[in-house]
Design a protein around this motif. Structure first.
Motif, mmCIF file in Angstrom:
data_model
loop_
_atom_site.group_PDB
_atom_site.id
_atom_site.type_symbol
_atom_site.label_atom_id
_atom_site.label_comp_id
_atom_site.label_asym_id
_atom_site.label_seq_id
_atom_site.Cartn_x
_atom_site.Cartn_y
_atom_site.Cartn_z
ATOM 1 N N ALA A 1 0.338 4.723 -2.184
ATOM 2 C CA ALA A 1 0.249 6.049 -1.577
ATOM 3 C C ALA A 1 1.339 6.965 -2.130
ATOM 4 O O ALA A 1 1.081 8.121 -2.449
ATOM 5 N N ASP B 1 0.571 10.405 -4.038
ATOM 6 C CA ASP B 1 1.131 11.663 -3.522
ATOM 7 C C ASP B 1 2.007 12.318 -4.582
ATOM 8 O O ASP B 1 1.932 13.515 -4.809
ATOM 9 N N ALA C 1 0.818 -1.213 0.000
ATOM 10 C CA ALA C 1 0.000 0.000 0.000
ATOM 11 C C ALA C 1 0.851 1.262 0.000
ATOM 12 O O ALA C 1 0.465 2.281 -0.548
ATOM 13 N N ARG C 2 2.041 1.165 0.601
ATOM 14 C CA ARG C 2 2.844 2.391 0.699
ATOM 15 C C ARG C 2 3.248 2.901 -0.681
ATOM 16 O O ARG C 2 3.411 4.099 -0.882
#
Lengths: 199, 373
Positions: B153, B157, B149-150
């Motif tokens: 993200a 971003d 998931a990072r």
């Protein structure tokens, strides 16, 4: 080309300009307003006018209030040396609910967002710097939102204010307390791990 | 040993051209045979929608709802070793979709993704080799996002920071705060960008070997396959051995170097949004030098390599969806593909006869949105 009679269309257009209200919601609200008793509609109109009339920005921190300064700035029991910087007045409510903060606030009235043409000049940054110069403030807690715009605003303020000699801290982002680890999303968990503290 | 995940039953209602369908499916290879426009690809699309909450064909959801109807419904029974789960998706022609797992609403797409993954190969994937760098960046970022998931993200971003930064460069601002605001977005771009690049490089390290193996097996050749990460900002070739600080400082230096040029062009000129994954076949760039046949095989190999890496890193085998894959390959490569297929569940569509060596566990003939036994 408008399908509705002029006054109705004007009402729909006005509602549509409000944040979070699209054309469909605007129509639905407009028709609802037409159906309610006249006095209910008058009360709504009246409350908008009164609020607009009576609610001001606090002269010190730009929170909403109905006098010259807001309840937090007027309260002598609060620690004026610590100031928590938030994006919007509604963020104060959330922090107050925690009961963990007894200092004062500063409301930026937004966050840096070049896409929307919002830079530091459009926010209450100048006023914040002025407060730092005048008042005996020793610490600034940056409680802007943990997203791209909030982070940008926090870094901007940190760069601006650290040279003045005031301690600048950022709200830790991590796990909600009492939250179950299993339900924390992986990104939050990652941040919580990176920001872990010695016990 | 990886966990097997199988779609054991599929129900469709008003999904594209399929009015109603109830299909029992099994482990191993299932082949959907039929003429063009009968609904074979639609079946793959339905399975992938349940896993990803979007079509792999890149179409808006309204297109998936049969004309004149309010919603399409896809239900899939999924078996995860001993566990059986029911995925349900209501796709609305107008309004919010509803997704449920075992009858309770699911709000985050990731919650489904971890329970049912799909790897898809479609004829359009030729662009992975033949198309511009954007196709290969999306390929890497999608794989990364489905692994952690990072990275999802970081990629989101990064995109937002890039928009802000470009808006700032375009703004012609004379505000006193302009320079320091730009510096703030530089730092944000550097942080999210280096995170994303580090992920891409680590992934690439795992992909390259799998890609080589897949290509060698499909093409039965020993022509060399090499992948390099091309960036316009790093001073040395990046091979994944760099730590995050090195990536940060190289990206920072490049932004400084290009400062005046960026202000002139009013655009962010370096960063992961401009990088490329260069693939070489026998020492020559595959995008321009490889033959059409080689490019097709290479594109399929990229998807299969991604499938292997996901299987390896997550410990469960995604359901493999191969759309019209035989039209891309000659007889010997088609046979090699089937030979090479992973152990999990595979759905494959074809218009024609299967290569003689292929013996699917289940063959279903699709005609006019229905299964003919």
């Amino acid at each position: 080309m408008s399908v509705y009679t002029e006054p109705l269309q004007a009402l729909i257009d006005e509602l549509n300009r409000l944040p979070g209200i699209g054309p469909k919601s605007a129509q639905r609200i407009a028709f609802h307003l037409l159906k309610i008793p006249k006095e209910d509609a008058a009360r709504l109109a009246e409350s908008i006018v009164v609020a607009k009339d009576r609610v001001h920005w606090c002269r010190v921190c730009f929170n909403v209030c109905d006098s010259d300064t807001c309840q937090f700035c007027a309260d002598d029991g609060r620690d004026g040396r610590v100031v928590c910087v938030v994006e919007e007045a509604r963020d104060i409510v959330a922090i107050e609910r925690s009961g963990a903060f007894k200092g004062r606030y500063h409301v930026l009235q937004g966050a840096i967002s070049p896409i929307e043409g919002i830079g530091p000049e459009q926010l209450r940054v100048r006023e914040l710097v002025k407060r730092l110069e005048d008042d005996a403030i020793t610490e600034l807690i940056l409680a802007t939102n943990p997203n791209v715009e909030g982070d940008a605003t926090a870094s901007y303020l940190a760069r601006l204010i650290k040279p003045i000699g005031v301690r600048v801290t950022r709200l830790a982002s991590g796990l909600p307390q009492g939250g179950d680890l299993e339900f924390a999303d992986e990104v939050t968990l990652g941040h919580a791990l990176e920001g872990r503290r010695e016990l | 040993m990886s966990v097997t995940v199988d779609v054991t039953r599929l129900w469709l209602d008003r999904f594209r051209g399929i009015a109603e369908l109830d299909l029992e499916l099994g482990h191993g290879l299932t082949v959907f045979v039929g003429a063009n426009g009968q609904g074979k690809t639609t079946l793959l699309e339905a399975v992938s929608w349940v896993a990803r909450c979007r079509s792999f064909r890149g179409v808006p959801d309204q297109v998936l709802v049969q004309a004149g109807h309010e919603q399409a419904v896809v239900r899939a029974e999924v078996r995860h070793d001993q566990r059986t789960m029911l995925f349900e998706a209501e796709i609305k022609s107008n309004g919010r979709n509803r997704v449920m797992l075992n009858k309770s609403a699911v709000s985050r797409r990731r919650d489904l993704q971890d329970l049912l993954r799909v790897s898809v190969f479609a004829p359009d994937d030729l662009e992975l080799v033949k198309g511009g760098p954007a196709f290969r960046r999306v390929y890497l970022d999608e794989l990364l996002g489905s692994l952690a998931a990072r990275y999802d993200a970081a990629a989101m971003d990064y995109e937002r920071i890039l928009k802000h930064r470009n808006a700032l460069l375009r703004s012609n601002s004379v505000d006193a705060s302009y320079a320091s605001t730009l510096e703030v977005f530089d730092e944000q771009l550097i942080n999210a960008g280096s995170e994303l690049v580090r992920g891409r490089l680590q992934l690439l390290g795992k992909l390259e070997g799998e890609l080589r193996e897949a290509y060698a097996s499909l093409a039965s050749t020993d022509t060399s396959v090499e992948c390099t990460y091309e960036s316009g900002w790093s001073t040395d070739a990046l091979d994944g051995s760099e730590d995050i600080e090195t990536l940060r400082s190289q990206l920072r230096e490049a932004l400084h170097r290009l400062r005046s040029k960026e202000r002139e062009r009013k655009l962010t000129l370096v960063g992961p949004h401009r990088d490329d994954l260069e693939i070489k076949l026998g020492g020559l760039g595959a995008r321009h030098y490889a033959s059409q046949g080689e490019q097709r095989t290479l594109a399929l190999s990229l998807r299969l390599a991604g499938h292997r890496v996901i299987t390896d890193l997550t410990g469960s085998t995604p359901v493999l969806l191969l759309d019209d894959v035989f039209s891309e390959l000659d007889e010997s490569r088609a046979a090699a593909l089937v030979e090479w297929l992973p152990h999990g569940q595979t759905f494959l569509t074809t218009t024609g006869v299967l290569p003689a060596s292929v013996t699917p566990e289940l063959t279903l003939r699709i005609e006019n949105g229905k299964v003919c036994q």
